[in-house]
Design a protein around this motif. Sequence first.
Motif, PDB file in Angstrom:
ATOM      1  N   GLY A   1      11.130   4.633   5.399  1.00 11.39           N
ATOM      2  CA  GLY A   1      10.799   5.163   6.717  1.00 11.39           C
ATOM      3  C   GLY A   1      10.367   6.614   6.648  1.00 11.39           C
ATOM      4  O   GLY A   1       9.652   7.019   5.747  1.00 11.39           O
ATOM      5  N   LYS A   2      10.832   7.396   7.598  1.00 14.94           N
ATOM      6  CA  LYS A   2      10.465   8.810   7.665  1.00 14.94           C
ATOM      7  C   LYS A   2      11.553   9.725   7.126  1.00 14.94           C
ATOM      8  O   LYS A   2      11.444  10.941   7.240  1.00 14.94           O
ATOM      9  CB  LYS A   2      10.150   9.194   9.111  1.00 14.94           C
ATOM     10  CG  LYS A   2       8.938   8.474   9.650  1.00 14.94           C
ATOM     11  CD  LYS A   2       8.633   8.914  11.058  1.00 14.94           C
ATOM     12  CE  LYS A   2       7.428   8.163  11.584  1.00 14.94           C
ATOM     13  NZ  LYS A   2       7.071   8.583  12.938  1.00 14.94           N
TER      14      LYS A   2
ATOM     15  N   MET B   1      12.746   9.703   0.965  1.00 17.92           N
ATOM     16  CA  MET B   1      13.804   8.911   0.350  1.00 17.92           C
ATOM     17  C   MET B   1      13.197   7.577  -0.066  1.00 17.92           C
ATOM     18  O   MET B   1      12.416   6.990   0.677  1.00 17.92           O
ATOM     19  CB  MET B   1      14.944   8.671   1.329  1.00 17.92           C
ATOM     20  CG  MET B   1      15.643   9.937   1.779  1.00 17.92           C
ATOM     21  SD  MET B   1      16.661  10.653   0.510  1.00 17.92           S
ATOM     22  CE  MET B   1      18.041   9.556   0.554  1.00 17.92           C
ATOM     23  N   MET B   2      13.579   7.099  -1.249  1.00 23.90           N
ATOM     24  CA  MET B   2      13.004   5.876  -1.801  1.00 23.90           C
ATOM     25  C   MET B   2      14.022   4.747  -1.803  1.00 23.90           C
ATOM     26  O   MET B   2      15.220   4.980  -1.968  1.00 23.90           O
ATOM     27  CB  MET B   2      12.545   6.107  -3.239  1.00 23.90           C
ATOM     28  CG  MET B   2      11.456   7.106  -3.390  1.00 23.90           C
ATOM     29  SD  MET B   2       9.953   6.458  -2.706  1.00 23.90           S
ATOM     30  CE  MET B   2       9.064   7.959  -2.515  1.00 23.90           C
TER      31      MET B   2
ATOM     32  N   PHE C   1       0.811  -1.207   0.000  1.00 23.66           N
ATOM     33  CA  PHE C   1       0.000   0.000   0.000  1.00 23.66           C
ATOM     34  C   PHE C   1       0.850   1.265   0.000  1.00 23.66           C
ATOM     35  O   PHE C   1       0.312   2.365   0.001  1.00 23.66           O
ATOM     36  CB  PHE C   1      -0.929   0.003   1.226  1.00 23.66           C
ATOM     37  CG  PHE C   1      -1.894  -1.145   1.217  1.00 23.66           C
ATOM     38  CD1 PHE C   1      -3.037  -1.102   0.452  1.00 23.66           C
ATOM     39  CD2 PHE C   1      -1.639  -2.284   1.956  1.00 23.66           C
ATOM     40  CE1 PHE C   1      -3.926  -2.163   0.432  1.00 23.66           C
ATOM     41  CE2 PHE C   1      -2.512  -3.351   1.953  1.00 23.66           C
ATOM     42  CZ  PHE C   1      -3.665  -3.291   1.181  1.00 23.66           C
ATOM     43  N   ASP C   2       2.181   1.124  -0.009  1.00 19.93           N
ATOM     44  CA  ASP C   2       3.074   2.276   0.069  1.00 19.93           C
ATOM     45  C   ASP C   2       3.925   2.471  -1.183  1.00 19.93           C
ATOM     46  O   ASP C   2       4.918   3.165  -1.163  1.00 19.93           O
ATOM     47  CB  ASP C   2       3.987   2.139   1.287  1.00 19.93           C
ATOM     48  CG  ASP C   2       4.816   0.857   1.263  1.00 19.93           C
ATOM     49  OD1 ASP C   2       4.544  -0.029   0.444  1.00 19.93           O
ATOM     50  OD2 ASP C   2       5.740   0.748   2.093  1.00 19.93           O
TER      51      ASP C   2
END
Length: 82
Positions: A59-60, A69-70, A42-43
């Motif tokens: 993450g954050k 950041m990917m 879902f992300d």
Amino acid sequence: MTEAENRPPMPDRLCVDPRSPHHIAAVFEHEIGVRLNDKERFDVEEYCISEGWVKVPAGKTRDRKGNPMMIKLKGRVEAFYR
């Protein structure tokens, strides 16, 4: 016409970011889903079916422009309309 006939074909590569050349607004008018190795994610921010990868936020963490950041995850990718 049914709703399935009105949907555009699912592209090989798709990105959520409207600045990307792989962003297709007509596809996002419908709810879509992405599976990586038979598990629904879902992300997902971007995917490529033929190359077998998805990009998800790490993450954050953010880059200097404030974008997430990917990280690239590899495997068998399926995209579908819900």
